[in-house]
Design an enzyme around this catalytic site. Sequence first.
Site, short mmCIF file in Angstrom:
data_model
loop_
_atom_site.label_atom_id
_atom_site.label_comp_id
_atom_site.label_asym_id
_atom_site.label_seq_id
_atom_site.Cartn_x
_atom_site.Cartn_y
_atom_site.Cartn_z
CE1 TYR A 1 -3.07 -3.01 0.54
CE2 TYR A 1 -3.53 -2.23 2.75
CZ TYR A 1 -3.75 -3.13 1.75
OH TYR A 1 -4.66 -4.14 1.92
CG HIS B 1 -0.59 -8.85 0.70
ND1 HIS B 1 -0.30 -7.51 0.74
CD2 HIS B 1 -1.88 -8.94 0.30
CE1 HIS B 1 -1.39 -6.82 0.38
NE2 HIS B 1 -2.35 -7.68 0.10
#
Length: 258
Positions: free
Chosen positions: A36, A98
Site C-alpha cells: 500500500y 499477503h
Amino acid sequence: MDLPAVGLGTMGIDDSDEVATALGLGYRHLDTARIYDNEAVVGEGLAAGLADADLGRDDVTVATKLWTDDLAADAVAPAARESAARLGVEALDLLYVHRPRGDYDPESTLPALDRLVEEGLVRNVGVSNFELADLDRAVDVLGRPPAAHQTELHPLFRRPELLDHARDHGYPVVAYSPLAGGRVREVDAVVAVAEAHGATPEAVAIAWATAKDPVVAIPKASSEGHLRANLAAADLELTDEEIAAIDAVEREEELFPE
C-alpha cells in the site's frame, strides 16, 4: 486473536489525520500492507491518535502484510523490521503473508515468520488470500492455525468453505472490501434490507459480514461520517431471513482475483 468487529482498512489512505480520527472514534484495529506504500502514514496517525485519545499502544492492533517479494526466508526479517520502523512500533501485532505467491514457500517462509515471534518483533502470524490447500499446509508447517486469515468477503463474493475452515480451527476471518467497492448499493437484496432497517446498504453489508462467525470486517473510510457509520454498523442486527436473502444473491464479483 480477539479482534473488534470492525477495524479500519487503510489501502488508499494517504492522510495520517484520517487514521488519528478513526482511533478517536473508537477504532482499535488498523490494517495496512507494504504494497500500500502508506505504513509511515498509518504510523503517524497511530502515534497522534494514541496521544489524542490517551490510549496505550496495546489498546490498538496494528497489522501489516509482506508482499510476494518479501517472502523468501532471508527477506522476511528485514522486511518486517522495516515495516515496524515505518509504523513506529516496537512489535507488529499481526503480520500476514499477503498472498501465497512469488517467493512464498511454506516450509521456509512460515518458520522465518515464527522466528520473529520468538524474537518479539511479531506477536501473531496471519495469512491472506489463501485457498483451503494453502491453509491446511500452513497449519501443518506452523503446528497451529494462523492467527487470522484475511480474505475478500462481501455480498457479491462469498467463500463459505473458508469460514468453515476458520470455525473448525478456531481463528478469525478478516473480511476486506466488505462494501464491494460500493457495489453493494446495486444489490437489490442488500438495498431491501437497508430500507427495512432505515440503514444504508453499506451498513447492511458490514452487518451481514460480521454476523458470520468468526468474521470481522475492515472497511476503508476516510471521512468522519463514513468512519462513524462503518463502526456503528456492527450494532445493526439482521434477522436470519435477511441474512439468508443476501446469501442467496447469485451475482458474483471478485474485486481482487489472482
